[in-house]
Design an enzyme around this catalytic site. Structure first.
Site, PDB file in Angstrom:
ATOM      1  N   CYS A  93      -0.412  -5.989 -17.084  1.00 41.12           N
ATOM      2  CA  CYS A  93       0.663  -6.905 -17.471  1.00 41.12           C
ATOM      3  C   CYS A  93       0.454  -8.299 -16.850  1.00 41.12           C
ATOM      4  O   CYS A  93      -0.438  -9.014 -17.274  1.00 41.12           O
ATOM      5  CB  CYS A  93       2.022  -6.307 -17.138  1.00 41.12           C
ATOM      6  SG  CYS A  93       3.323  -7.028 -18.155  1.00 41.12           S
ATOM      7  N   TYR A  94       1.235  -8.669 -15.832  1.00 42.34           N
ATOM      8  CA  TYR A  94       0.968  -9.965 -15.187  1.00 42.34           C
ATOM      9  C   TYR A  94      -0.498 -10.034 -14.775  1.00 42.34           C
ATOM     10  O   TYR A  94      -1.145 -11.073 -14.887  1.00 42.34           O
ATOM     11  CB  TYR A  94       1.864 -10.162 -13.959  1.00 42.34           C
ATOM     12  CG  TYR A  94       1.747 -11.532 -13.322  1.00 42.34           C
ATOM     13  CD1 TYR A  94       2.631 -12.545 -13.651  1.00 42.34           C
ATOM     14  CD2 TYR A  94       0.742 -11.818 -12.399  1.00 42.34           C
ATOM     15  CE1 TYR A  94       2.522 -13.810 -13.082  1.00 42.34           C
ATOM     16  CE2 TYR A  94       0.618 -13.077 -11.824  1.00 42.34           C
ATOM     17  CZ  TYR A  94       1.515 -14.069 -12.165  1.00 42.34           C
ATOM     18  OH  TYR A  94       1.402 -15.328 -11.599  1.00 42.34           O
ATOM     19  N   GLU A 186       1.189   3.129 -15.015  1.00 44.04           N
ATOM     20  CA  GLU A 186       1.665   3.799 -13.796  1.00 44.04           C
ATOM     21  C   GLU A 186       3.034   4.448 -13.959  1.00 44.04           C
ATOM     22  O   GLU A 186       3.446   5.240 -13.125  1.00 44.04           O
ATOM     23  CB  GLU A 186       1.679   2.796 -12.623  1.00 44.04           C
ATOM     24  CG  GLU A 186       2.729   1.679 -12.686  1.00 44.04           C
ATOM     25  CD  GLU A 186       2.321   0.476 -13.518  1.00 44.04           C
ATOM     26  OE1 GLU A 186       1.486   0.619 -14.438  1.00 44.04           O
ATOM     27  OE2 GLU A 186       2.853  -0.630 -13.268  1.00 44.04           O
ATOM     28  N   ASP A 243       9.397  14.215   9.088  1.00 44.51           N
ATOM     29  CA  ASP A 243       8.452  13.196   9.543  1.00 44.51           C
ATOM     30  C   ASP A 243       8.145  13.322  11.027  1.00 44.51           C
ATOM     31  O   ASP A 243       6.989  13.323  11.437  1.00 44.51           O
ATOM     32  CB  ASP A 243       8.995  11.784   9.267  1.00 44.51           C
ATOM     33  CG  ASP A 243       9.347  11.593   7.808  1.00 44.51           C
ATOM     34  OD1 ASP A 243       8.902  12.416   6.977  1.00 44.51           O
ATOM     35  OD2 ASP A 243      10.082  10.644   7.502  1.00 44.51           O
TER      36      ASP A 243
HETATM   37  N1  GLN Z   1       6.349 -12.050 -16.345  1.00 44.19           N
HETATM   38  C1  GLN Z   1       5.267 -11.656 -17.204  1.00 44.19           C
HETATM   39  C2  GLN Z   1       5.738 -11.486 -18.656  1.00 44.19           C
HETATM   40  O1  GLN Z   1       6.909 -11.544 -18.930  1.00 44.19           O
HETATM   41  C3  GLN Z   1       4.652 -10.362 -16.692  1.00 44.19           C
HETATM   42  C4  GLN Z   1       5.599  -9.196 -16.790  1.00 44.19           C
HETATM   43  C5  GLN Z   1       5.078  -7.970 -16.097  1.00 44.19           C
HETATM   44  O2  GLN Z   1       4.108  -8.005 -15.353  1.00 44.19           O
HETATM   45  N2  GLN Z   1       5.754  -6.858 -16.309  1.00 44.19           N
HETATM   46  O3  GLN Z   1       4.930 -11.318 -19.531  1.00 44.19           O
END
Ligand code: GLN
Length: 543
Positions: A93-94, A186, A243
């Site tokens: 994503c990002y 994930e 723990d």
């Molecule tokens: N902020 C970026 C977007 O809106 C990445 C979002 C993210 O990593 N989930 O595309």
């Protein structure tokens, strides 16, 4: 520090490690968890990590998602040196957008945002899908959460997967092992995501799947021995919780009686608990344990605190440190006189990886990084004043890994699976003033509730369960006599992370059985209620 450099090495030096760089996504820690579920070791660091400051070389790097837009002036960017390192990189994503930004700055705000499920199509070239999708179906359900998109493919990249809204839902470099995906593998909403992560970590990075708790035990014991040396002594508090017990057992395996465990009985533990903890730790696990009965001091001090949960917690926390310090000084004196052992130089702390993640995760360009402090931490005067150094053998582990480690160390099942119990104990489950009588009532009711839960075979399905004593009275009729007595509230929740929780759905027969037993067997109680509040808005504990 130690003679043999190999032995004291941390996991990232002894296990093939995938480095996850965090851009602040709420899912970043899941990347690390999933990889570890695949027996591939992974650590998370903030996205601002400079490669030159890293003392080890990762087998591969994952760039996480994040709330920013790469084209914003204050957006975080990764150290460009990672692209020269030669190890495989996967952007999520990002992370994908960051890779594109680095290779030509062509990322724009999309006209359509994509949140939720999407259908992904792996692209076939000459009949083959990309390595990243090997062994997966061509059509995949994935989870998306983005508003930005690539303006165009970065030079020397090609498309390896598409979705209706994202023609570049997956990209790969022509010649280098650099990959980007727009969706989140994930999260559980991407059912085959774990396979994709395996394809990256094992198939592409070549990481060995040898991160197991059995291996960790041997290496950690060796590391502790080397760190503490031939004579060094370690002090630690235990509570009977998972723990502290696992950490204590590990220390005992490593250095035997040179580890000193201290259990402070604050008078607010569960019924029979102090005796049970003593029995298990001393007789079953062989740990060198001192039990300090400070219950009178605690219960006397709690008198008069009626309507202030914070004051209760503060008092108990402060008193704990006083008592613990007093005991530490005694042990220290004895240790000094022992010819075989040296000074107490170390303090054991059961810090877990989520605490570490919390303290280093990337919260934005201006956010100050929170320094980590663990519950039951010692005051400055002991740590710095007396020069105690911290030893944190669980620092790299998630809770389920700690449980697995406990099993490896032959800690009994019931203890390994124990529900969390707060430091102040029953004091915060007796609402209002804590007196000896009130603690006795709450304890007994709690004991019956937990006993019935165990009998019904439900204990391991519940994350936390307890009885609380409400500071109100209700009318009842017992043996034809009108009574005016107190109310017990039962609470049981299911949660994976304790940040949010659902109530546990018992059947009515079960609840009725518990209610009858409590009214019959606990003097002073004529009514039992079941707490139906989820978290939020309720907290798990009552105070
Ligand atoms: N902020 C970026 C977007 O809106 C990445 C979002 C993210 O990593 N989930 O595309």
């Amino acid at each position: 520090m130690a003679a043999n450099g190999d032995i004291v090495d941390e996991p990232h030096k002894t296990f093939d490690t995938i480095l996850t760089l965090d851009f602040g996504s709420q899912y970043t820690h899941l990347i690390t968890r999933r990889l570890r579920e695949l027996n591939v070791y992974s650590e998370m660091l903030p996205c601002t990590q400079k490669l030159a400051d890293l003392s080890w070389t990762p087998k591969g790097i994952i760039l996480s998602g994040g709330p920013y837009s790469v084209y914003e002036a204050d957006a975080p960017h990764v150290d460009p040196a990672i692209f020269q390192l030669g190890v495989p990189i996967l952007g999520i994503c990002y992370g994908l957008q960051e890779i594109a930004w680095h290779h030509g700055k062509n990322v724009v705000a999309g006209t359509e945002r994509e949140y939720g499920h999407a259908d992904l199509q792996a692209k076939r070239v000459d009949g083959h899908v990309d390595k990243l999708f090997k062994g997966l179906e061509d059509d995949l359900k994935v989870w998306m959460s983005h508003g930005d998109k690539l303006g165009a493919l970065p030079p020397n990249f090609h498309v390896i997967a598409t979705s209706k809204n994202s023609p570049q839902a997956g990209i790969a470099h022509e010649t280098k092992p650099i990959y980007g995906i727009q969706f989140h593998p994930e999260v559980t909403h991407t059912p085959r995501g774990i396979k994709l992560l395996e394809n990256f970590a094992v198939g592409i990075c070549g990481a060995k799947q040898n991160w197991t708790m059995a291996k960790f035990v041997d290496k950690e014991i060796a590391r502790i021995r080397a760190l503490v040396g031939e004579k060094g002594q370690v002090l630690g508090a235990v509570s009977g919780g998972v723990d502290s017990t696992v950490a204590a057992k590990l220390m005992h395996e490593a250095i035997g009686d040179r580890f000193h465990a201290v259990l402070v009985d604050n008078g607010c533990m569960r019924l029979y608990e102090c005796e049970q903890v003593k029995e298990t730790l001393t007789n079953h696990l062989g740990i060198n344990l001192t039990v300090v009965d400070a219950s009178e001091q605690f219960l006397d001090g709690l008198k008069g605190i009626t309507d202030n949960p914070e004051a209760k917690r503060k008092f108990i926390g402060g008193k704990f440190i006083d008592v613990f310090e007093g005991e530490a000084l005694k042990i220290e004196k004895e240790a000094e006189n022992s010819p075989k052992a040296g000074r107490i130089e170390w303090f054991l702390q059961g810090t877990l990886y989520p605490d570490v993640i919390e303290s280093i995760s990337f919260k934005g360009p201006s956010a100050t990084i929170k320094t980590h402090h663990n519950v039951g931490g010692l005051p400055e005067r002991m740590m710095n004043g007396q020069g105690l150094k911290l030893i944190e053998p669980l620092r790299e582990l998630f809770k389920d890994e700690v449980r697995e480690l406990g099993r490896q160390l032959a800690i009994p099942h019931d203890l390994v699976m124990r529900h969390p119990f707060p430091g102040p104990g029953i004091a915060i489950r007796v609402l209002g003033e804590v007196t000896r009588e009130q603690v006795a009532i709450a304890r007994k009711a709690d004991y019956i509730f937990i006993e019935e839960i165990r009998k019904a075979g439900l204990y391991d399905q519940i994350s936390q369960a307890f009885a609380a004593l409400l500071p109100v009275k209700a009318v009842g009729v017992m043996g034809d006599k009108r009574v005016h007595q107190q109310v017990i509230s039962l609470r049981a929740v299911q949660t994976t992370d304790f940040m949010t929780a659902n109530i546990f759905r018992f059947d009515w027969d079960f609840l009725e059985r518990v209610s009858t037993r409590i009214c019959n067997e606990v003097d002073g109680v004529c009514r039992v209620v079941y707490d139906l509040t989820t978290k939020p808005p309720g907290t798990i504990e009552m105070e």
